[in-house]
Design a protein around this motif. Structure first.
Motif, PDB file in Angstrom:
ATOM      1  N   ILE A 144       0.847  -1.293   0.078  1.00 47.46           N
ATOM      2  CA  ILE A 144      -0.023   0.277  -0.044  1.00 47.46           C
ATOM      3  C   ILE A 144       0.745   1.193   0.022  1.00 47.46           C
ATOM      4  O   ILE A 144       0.564   2.186  -0.809  1.00 47.46           O
ATOM      5  CB  ILE A 144      -0.944  -0.095   1.163  1.00 47.46           C
ATOM      6  CG1 ILE A 144      -1.958  -1.078   0.725  1.00 47.46           C
ATOM      7  CG2 ILE A 144      -1.694   1.379   1.320  1.00 47.46           C
ATOM      8  CD1 ILE A 144      -2.924  -1.139   1.988  1.00 47.46           C
ATOM      9  N   VAL A 145       1.803   1.311   0.833  1.00 47.84           N
ATOM     10  CA  VAL A 145       2.640   2.641   0.928  1.00 47.84           C
ATOM     11  C   VAL A 145       3.934   2.678   0.056  1.00 47.84           C
ATOM     12  O   VAL A 145       4.729   1.802   0.301  1.00 47.84           O
ATOM     13  CB  VAL A 145       2.989   2.821   2.447  1.00 47.84           C
ATOM     14  CG1 VAL A 145       3.549   4.198   2.640  1.00 47.84           C
ATOM     15  CG2 VAL A 145       1.870   2.472   3.277  1.00 47.84           C
ATOM     16  N   TYR A 146       3.947   3.871  -0.666  1.00 44.60           N
ATOM     17  CA  TYR A 146       5.337   3.936  -1.473  1.00 44.60           C
ATOM     18  C   TYR A 146       5.760   5.199  -1.047  1.00 44.60           C
ATOM     19  O   TYR A 146       5.059   6.257  -0.850  1.00 44.60           O
ATOM     20  CB  TYR A 146       4.796   3.929  -3.106  1.00 44.60           C
ATOM     21  CG  TYR A 146       4.557   2.645  -3.571  1.00 44.60           C
ATOM     22  CD1 TYR A 146       3.625   1.879  -3.463  1.00 44.60           C
ATOM     23  CD2 TYR A 146       5.540   2.083  -4.608  1.00 44.60           C
ATOM     24  CE1 TYR A 146       3.427   0.758  -4.136  1.00 44.60           C
ATOM     25  CE2 TYR A 146       5.238   0.782  -5.129  1.00 44.60           C
ATOM     26  CZ  TYR A 146       4.135   0.088  -5.083  1.00 44.60           C
ATOM     27  OH  TYR A 146       4.008  -1.154  -5.353  1.00 44.60           O
ATOM     28  N   ASP A 167      -1.948   5.669  16.744  1.00 44.72           N
ATOM     29  CA  ASP A 167      -0.917   5.088  17.941  1.00 44.72           C
ATOM     30  C   ASP A 167      -0.015   3.995  17.361  1.00 44.72           C
ATOM     31  O   ASP A 167      -0.207   2.794  18.021  1.00 44.72           O
ATOM     32  CB  ASP A 167      -1.916   4.866  18.946  1.00 44.72           C
ATOM     33  CG  ASP A 167      -1.258   4.499  20.418  1.00 44.72           C
ATOM     34  OD1 ASP A 167       0.020   4.983  20.390  1.00 44.72           O
ATOM     35  OD2 ASP A 167      -1.717   3.699  20.933  1.00 44.72           O
ATOM     36  N   VAL A 168       0.224   4.038  16.158  1.00 42.28           N
ATOM     37  CA  VAL A 168       1.138   3.284  15.510  1.00 42.28           C
ATOM     38  C   VAL A 168       2.738   3.196  15.424  1.00 42.28           C
ATOM     39  O   VAL A 168       3.333   2.439  15.653  1.00 42.28           O
ATOM     40  CB  VAL A 168       0.823   2.701  14.130  1.00 42.28           C
ATOM     41  CG1 VAL A 168       1.687   1.629  13.403  1.00 42.28           C
ATOM     42  CG2 VAL A 168      -0.475   2.087  13.896  1.00 42.28           C
ATOM     43  N   TRP A 169       3.000   4.549  15.363  1.00 45.68           N
ATOM     44  CA  TRP A 169       4.345   5.173  15.456  1.00 45.68           C
ATOM     45  C   TRP A 169       5.333   4.330  14.550  1.00 45.68           C
ATOM     46  O   TRP A 169       6.347   3.856  14.745  1.00 45.68           O
ATOM     47  CB  TRP A 169       4.839   4.863  16.821  1.00 45.68           C
ATOM     48  CG  TRP A 169       4.077   5.592  17.873  1.00 45.68           C
ATOM     49  CD1 TRP A 169       2.915   4.942  18.584  1.00 45.68           C
ATOM     50  CD2 TRP A 169       3.742   6.993  18.186  1.00 45.68           C
ATOM     51  NE1 TRP A 169       2.445   5.840  19.469  1.00 45.68           N
ATOM     52  CE2 TRP A 169       2.756   7.205  19.186  1.00 45.68           C
ATOM     53  CE3 TRP A 169       4.721   8.007  17.948  1.00 45.68           C
ATOM     54  CZ2 TRP A 169       2.686   8.370  20.037  1.00 45.68           C
ATOM     55  CZ3 TRP A 169       4.346   9.427  18.507  1.00 45.68           C
ATOM     56  CH2 TRP A 169       3.453   9.530  19.319  1.00 45.68           C
ATOM     57  N   ALA A 170       4.866   4.253  13.374  1.00 35.73           N
ATOM     58  CA  ALA A 170       5.419   3.297  12.335  1.00 35.73           C
ATOM     59  C   ALA A 170       6.576   4.073  11.538  1.00 35.73           C
ATOM     60  O   ALA A 170       7.357   3.635  10.711  1.00 35.73           O
ATOM     61  CB  ALA A 170       4.765   2.680  11.301  1.00 35.73           C
ATOM     62  N   LEU A 171       6.220   5.611  11.608  1.00 37.97           N
ATOM     63  CA  LEU A 171       7.017   6.213  10.719  1.00 37.97           C
ATOM     64  C   LEU A 171       8.065   7.249  11.573  1.00 37.97           C
ATOM     65  O   LEU A 171       7.593   7.647  12.621  1.00 37.97           O
ATOM     66  CB  LEU A 171       6.367   7.315   9.818  1.00 37.97           C
ATOM     67  CG  LEU A 171       5.414   6.493   8.889  1.00 37.97           C
ATOM     68  CD1 LEU A 171       4.390   7.442   8.105  1.00 37.97           C
ATOM     69  CD2 LEU A 171       6.338   5.625   7.643  1.00 37.97           C
ATOM     70  N   GLY A 172       9.272   7.539  11.159  1.00 37.65           N
ATOM     71  CA  GLY A 172      10.337   8.205  11.936  1.00 37.65           C
ATOM     72  C   GLY A 172      11.066   9.118  11.019  1.00 37.65           C
ATOM     73  O   GLY A 172      10.742   9.159   9.756  1.00 37.65           O
ATOM     74  N   CYS A 192       2.548  -2.167   9.827  1.00 36.07           N
ATOM     75  CA  CYS A 192       1.724  -1.271  10.594  1.00 36.07           C
ATOM     76  C   CYS A 192       0.320  -1.844  10.388  1.00 36.07           C
ATOM     77  O   CYS A 192      -0.207  -2.633   9.994  1.00 36.07           O
ATOM     78  CB  CYS A 192       1.958   0.161   9.879  1.00 36.07           C
ATOM     79  SG  CYS A 192       1.686   0.264   8.196  1.00 36.07           S
ATOM     80  N   GLU A 193      -0.482  -0.528  10.381  1.00 42.39           N
ATOM     81  CA  GLU A 193      -2.037  -0.919  10.216  1.00 42.39           C
ATOM     82  C   GLU A 193      -2.325  -0.672   8.805  1.00 42.39           C
ATOM     83  O   GLU A 193      -3.548  -1.043   8.590  1.00 42.39           O
ATOM     84  CB  GLU A 193      -2.851   0.009  11.302  1.00 42.39           C
ATOM     85  CG  GLU A 193      -2.401  -0.605  12.821  1.00 42.39           C
ATOM     86  CD  GLU A 193      -3.269  -0.032  13.502  1.00 42.39           C
ATOM     87  OE1 GLU A 193      -4.145   0.895  13.537  1.00 42.39           O
ATOM     88  OE2 GLU A 193      -3.104  -0.411  14.822  1.00 42.39           O
ATOM     89  N   GLU A 194      -1.684  -0.303   7.968  1.00 44.26           N
ATOM     90  CA  GLU A 194      -1.866   0.217   6.428  1.00 44.26           C
ATOM     91  C   GLU A 194      -2.989   0.775   6.218  1.00 44.26           C
ATOM     92  O   GLU A 194      -3.702   0.656   5.417  1.00 44.26           O
ATOM     93  CB  GLU A 194      -2.246  -1.682   5.913  1.00 44.26           C
ATOM     94  CG  GLU A 194      -0.860  -2.374   6.073  1.00 44.26           C
ATOM     95  CD  GLU A 194       0.448  -2.058   5.264  1.00 44.26           C
ATOM     96  OE1 GLU A 194       0.292  -1.011   4.636  1.00 44.26           O
ATOM     97  OE2 GLU A 194       1.436  -2.896   5.358  1.00 44.26           O
ATOM     98  N   GLY A 196      -3.343   3.989   5.574  1.00 42.43           N
ATOM     99  CA  GLY A 196      -3.056   5.001   4.459  1.00 42.43           C
ATOM    100  C   GLY A 196      -3.396   6.419   4.829  1.00 42.43           C
ATOM    101  O   GLY A 196      -3.373   7.231   4.116  1.00 42.43           O
ATOM    102  N   MET A 197      -3.482   6.656   6.256  1.00 33.02           N
ATOM    103  CA  MET A 197      -3.525   7.943   6.665  1.00 33.02           C
ATOM    104  C   MET A 197      -2.416   8.758   6.123  1.00 33.02           C
ATOM    105  O   MET A 197      -2.766   9.952   5.999  1.00 33.02           O
ATOM    106  CB  MET A 197      -3.554   7.829   8.248  1.00 33.02           C
ATOM    107  CG  MET A 197      -4.854   7.259   8.883  1.00 33.02           C
ATOM    108  SD  MET A 197      -6.498   8.209   8.312  1.00 33.02           S
ATOM    109  CE  MET A 197      -6.218   9.807   9.183  1.00 33.02           C
ATOM    110  N   CYS A 198      -1.282   8.368   6.496  1.00 37.13           N
ATOM    111  CA  CYS A 198      -0.010   9.040   6.012  1.00 37.13           C
ATOM    112  C   CYS A 198      -0.164   9.453   4.507  1.00 37.13           C
ATOM    113  O   CYS A 198       0.419  10.657   4.235  1.00 37.13           O
ATOM    114  CB  CYS A 198       1.208   8.027   6.255  1.00 37.13           C
ATOM    115  SG  CYS A 198       1.475   6.538   5.642  1.00 37.13           S
TER     116      CYS A 198
HETATM  117  S1  SF4 Z   1      -0.435   3.172   6.393  1.00 35.91           S
HETATM  118 FE1  SF4 Z   1      -1.023   3.872   8.748  1.00 35.91          FE
HETATM  119  S2  SF4 Z   1       0.023   2.761  10.096  1.00 35.91           S
HETATM  120 FE2  SF4 Z   1       0.867   2.445   8.382  1.00 35.91          FE
HETATM  121  S3  SF4 Z   1       2.495   3.970   8.289  1.00 35.91           S
HETATM  122 FE3  SF4 Z   1       1.075   5.118   7.247  1.00 35.91          FE
HETATM  123  S4  SF4 Z   1      -0.317   6.059   8.998  1.00 35.91           S
HETATM  124 FE4  SF4 Z   1       1.042   4.584   9.882  1.00 35.91          FE
END
Ligand code: SF4
Ligand code: SF4
Ligand code: SF4
Ligand code: FES
Ligand code: FES
Lengths: 766, 162
Positions: A144-146, A167-172, A192-194, A196-198
């Protein structure tokens, strides 16, 4: 914020402005439609002041100030439109563009990019930097995330939304200065929870989504505000449609009850609509085999057979769906009761709504008194929340988001009573871990006077012994003390919202409400059910003993009302529930089973054999295990391809809007109407608005403002107001226990949901 | 199982007790961890993270911020040549170039035999004696290319002696 904040006066560009004390200058300006550009500022997240786009002049301050961090004070004089401010913005962009490729023509964000807009407006595309730009190859962090690093402007929105919001804290942020870069939690990939908010919060095209990238341009799509068809929370997802196909789901316009929130299902799982396994033609069993046929033949086959069984006074069973629209559910039960002449109708129950309606029946919705039901957004500002059972992070992602928001912004005290170590414990003010199945006992304890905690709640070796590092004899003592403290604290709370899962049913619901009554203020409730229209199915009367609005079938008055409305008789005896129907079919006591959008064999696989004894009609999108046993399979449209209304688990009614189209399938509503017509009991045109009109006039609590619904807002349905005489069948409630990456039967057909590694890991750990 | 020696673990505990917030001990702990292991492998990151209550990602963020913390092993002797203002004015760039030629490696690279690694660094606080370089924790000042050759020769001997 206080309830009555004092107001502060400021002057912006010579204009007088008033805003509550504590307001950020940037927000105050925006509320008066004064534009202050910003990249890093994002409402609801912590302040970053990283981009310097929002610089403004404030009198008596020597330098330009960042409007996103300055809190307004009385008499402040601000200018946002001066030569100096314009120059500052231009140079801020020049810096941001140091290494930015400005590859808008190939970038997914082109056309809806905040940086593109700003560059266009302040014209800093030509730069004084002569050094070559640093280029980095794009990275795939998950299906999902690129991440396209050169486009990143380091606004940290993604980092904050993932951490503070999810509350996942997967990005830094790795490195620093010119080498600084967003990094994922597992070096080269994300776990992470995938959600897509980011991706959607990224103001530029640095984070893009696998499902959408390079597919189309924003202006080539039609944008339709639909309601998510997965869990019971009812998020708005804006579908991007091109050539009748859904290309994208997001909620960038922040409309709907969910603001900008969506979980992975609402954003990406729409791809089930294009699954190649989707049925495009009706199927009829010929010589033991399901063969494609025409609609007219299939419908006539069903109508004739139903008619014959009816004339012979045979038995019917009807099973409805928890994802179809209210209008369809309402017409389905009307079809069962009025056309087929049976109360054998049920659906897959995942929450005990009738028990809640019964428990709250006495208080009625008297005008002027507050409703005892809470809507989803009221969680965001609640003073205290009691959560019994369920794991909202997985099963009610929006409600979990709202609870986290409340905790973050209002220090809401969350009380968690659960048999598992659910993730919301991290926001809990008090958490009591009880043995699985101990919910009812725990509620009795909460509502009781006795200080002693029943032994069944203090069993050692509860769900997770790791949580109890003490030596065994002291453990029961600790648990008991924990529960006593839990109860003592909770009793001091006011205006509590009580949220409960499927663990709480029947008598326990009434006990919980009795406890809620002892709390000061207005206690409100949310019962958690699994699917997009689980609540609607209940409200619309997909029960063997309840008519729409939880009115008992056994009640002659209620029956008379609907008989008059529908012109015909309704059997007085309550009918068979779902497992009873399956059993009756197996025993040869049901001649026909009409299953509209349900897959009962998933939870009752052993009933497959028995189904072959009856004439089974299944309406579905896919050839599920139930459909495989059918005599006739009718392909249907999905929620995203229909108009009507849905009711979320809190009772919020929202309009569903047609986005995609699918050749070959019909809506459940159209099928029900055509069958009724063919059987000589015409329901009139299958017009959703007409049917909703009937629902508004005849289903308790649905007398809602049409204007509000048509404007895309939600309205809370409270089907209270009378005593509900309901048979408690607690064992009929079977929650799916879905995770973020599963969704009953439907989830199987989403390629995206099944492609993420978190889903594989879940499967392996099972 | 810890990846650290008993002594380092004890040091960690002392450090942790110095601060009201555990995370404050993170940077010194990472330095000690690196001194012992030569770099910061994933296991070390995980262990230090657990000790201070920070995720692996958060520890990596800190490591990325400080250029003295390494994720890859360095040579036995890590040659850090300053090219910041004072050193630059007194030929620091030449010294750095000379080191590159002599060692046959560039910035943040490790020689094939693992004896030397090289890094171009910012001011190391030896401005009064510029140009300067640092090998592990030892300083060498007022450098000329010849002096550099001598220094490198000495270290190479030391490495061979062991
Ligand atoms: S998809 Fe959601 S959980 Fe995964 S890095 Fe992006 S914001 Fe965080
Ligand atoms: S990836 Fe996007 S949201 Fe994240 S810091 Fe970069 S520009 Fe901001
Ligand atoms: S929280 Fe529920 S309603 Fe909202 S997007 Fe996710 S599955 Fe859909
Ligand atoms: S919006 Fe104010 S600094 Fe970024
Ligand atoms: S500039 Fe080289 S030591 Fe200070």
């Amino acid at each position: 914020m206080a309830d009555n904040p004092t107001l502060v006066n400021i002057t912006v560009n010579g204009q007088q402005l008033t805003a509550p004390a504590g307001t950020l200058l940037l927000e105050a300006c925006r509320s008066a439609h004064v534009e202050v550009p910003s990249f890093c500022y994002y409402p609801g997240l912590s302040l970053q002041a990283a981009c310097r786009m929002c610089l403004v002049e404030i009198e008596k301050m020597p330098k330009l100030q960042t409007a996103c961090t300055v809190v307004i004070t009385e008499g402040m004089v601000v200018r946002t439109d001066t030569e100096q401010v314009h120059r500052a913005r231009k140079s801020a962009i020049e810096f941001i563009l140091t290494n930015h490729p400005l590859d808008c023509p190939v970038c997914d964000a082109g056309g809806e990019c905040e940086l593109q807009d700003m560059t266009f407006k302040y014209g800093a595309a030509e730069s004084r930097f002569t050094e070559p730009k640093r280029h980095r190859e794009e990275q795939q962090w998950s299906p999902i995330v690129y991440f396209d690093r050169p486009r990143c402007i380091l606004c940290y929105r993604c980092v904050r939304v993932c951490g503070e919001g999810m509350d996942v804290w997967a990005l830094g942020v790795g490195n620093r200065g010119v080498a600084a870069s967003i990094i994922p939690n597992h070096s080269d990939h994300l776990q992470c929870e995938e959600c897509g908010m980011c991706i959607d919060i990224c103001p530029v095209g640095a984070l893009t989504s696998g499902p959408y990238r390079y597919k189309t341009r924003p202006w080539e799509m039609k944008h339709v505000g639909a309601i998510c068809t997965f869990c019971g929370d009812g998020c708005k997802t804006t579908l991007g449609i091109r050539n009748d196909q859904i290309i994208r789901g997001d909620n960038r316009d922040k409309s709907g009850i969910n603001g900008d929130f969506l979980c992975v299902k609402g954003r990406y799982a729409f791809d089930f609509t294009q699954n190649p396994e989707r049925l495009k033609q009706p199927l009829v069993r010929v010589d033991g085999e399901l063969r494609p046929t025409t609609w007219s033949f299939a419908l006539e086959t069903v109508a004739k057979r139903f008619q014959r069984i009816k004339s012979a006074q045979g038995g019917f069973g009807v099973i409805g769906s928890t994802r179809t629209l209210n209008e369809e559910d309402y017409q389905l039960q009307k079809f069962a009761r009025r056309v087929l002449g049976t109360n054998n109708i049920d659906h897959h129950r995942t929450a005990d709504f009738p028990a809640l309606a019964t428990a709250l029946a006495a208080r009625t919705n008297t005008p002027g008194t507050a409703l005892p039901l809470a809507n989803s957004s009221s969680l965001k500002t609640a003073k205290a929340i009691l959560l019994v059972g369920n794991d909202p992070t997985n099963q009610h992602p929006l409600l979990a988001w709202n609870i986290r928001t409340a905790y973050r912004n209002h220090k809401t005290r969350l009380y968690v009573l659960n048999s598992g170590d659910i993730k919301l414990r991290r926001q809990a003010f008090r958490m009591a871990v009880i043995p699985a199945g101990g919910e009812a006992a725990a509620i009795r304890f909460l509502n009781g006077e006795a200080d002693s905690v029943p032994a069944e709640l203090t069993m050692v070796g509860g769900p997770d012994p790791k949580r109890w590092p003490q030596t065994p004899p002291s453990v029961p003592q600790k648990i008991a003390e924990g529960l006593q403290d839990f109860r003592a604290r909770l009793r001091q709370e006011q205006d509590v919202i009580i949220v409960f899962g499927a663990e709480v049913r029947g008598e326990a619901v009434r006990e919980l409400v009795a406890f809620g009554d002892t709390l000061p203020g207005n206690t409100r409730y949310i019962a958690l059910a699994d699917n997009a229209n689980s609540r609607g199915a209940a409200d619309m009367g997909l029960y063997p003993d309840l008519l729409p609005g939880y009115r008992p079938v056994a009640d002659a008055g209620a029956r008379a009302h609907f008989e008059q409305l529908w012109g015909g008789t309704i059997p007085a005896e309550p009918g068979l529930n779902l497992p009873q129907m399956l059993a009756a079919a197996a025993a040869g006591k049901l001649d026909a089973l009409y299953i509209a959008g349900a897959n009962p064999l998933r939870l009752h696989p052993s009933a497959a054999e028995g189904l072959r004894k009856a004439f089974v009609v299944v309406q579905d999108m896919f050839l599920t295990e139930t459909a495989r046993q059918a005599d006739v399979v009718l392909p249907v449209l999905c929620s995203y391809e229909k108009n009507g209304t849905l009711t979320n688990t809190c009772g919020e009614v929202q309009a569903q809007k047609r986005g995609g189209m699918f050749e070959g399938a019909k809506s459940d509503l159209a099928i029900i109407h055509e069958l009724a017509e063919l059987m000589g009991c015409g329901f009139g045109p299958a017009a959703e608005d007409k049917i909703f009109g009937e629902i508004r006039a005849n289903v308790k609590g649905y007398d809602l403002s049409l204007v509000q619904l048509l404007a895309g807002r939600s309205a809370l349905a409270a089907p209270l107001n009378e005593t509900v005489a309901h048979r408690d069948d607690p064992e009929l409630i079977q929650p799916n226990n879905d995770t973020l990456f599963t969704a009953g039967t439907l989830g199987r057909y989403s390629t995206t949901l099944n492609s993420v590694m978190e889903r594989r890991l879940q499967k392996e750990s099972k | 199982m810890s990846v650290f020696s008993q002594a380092t673990q004890e040091r960690f505990q002392t450090l942790l007790s110095h601060y009201p917030v555990k995370r404050s001990a993170l940077v010194p702990m990472l330095l000690f961890a690196q001194d012992e292991l030569g770099y910061l492998p994933p296991e070390a990151i995980r262990e230090v993270g657990e000790l201070v209550g920070a995720s692996e990602l958060a520890v990596r963020e800190v490591i990325g911020y400080y250029s003295m913390l390494r994720l890859e092993p360095a040579g036995k002797y890590h040659v850090q040549v300053c090219t910041n203002i004072s050193c630059m004015l007194r030929g620091g760039d030449d010294i750095y170039r000379h080191c590159k030629e002599r060692l046959g490696i560039g910035h943040k690279e490790v020689a094939a035999d693992g004896v030397f690694s090289l890094e171009e660094v910012e001011c190391i606080g030896a401005c009064s004696w510029a140009p300067a370089l640092q090998v592990n924790y030892d300083f060498h000042q007022e450098l000329t290319p010849e002096k550099v050759d001598e220094i490198l020769r000495d270290y190479r001997k030391k490495a061979a002696a062991r």
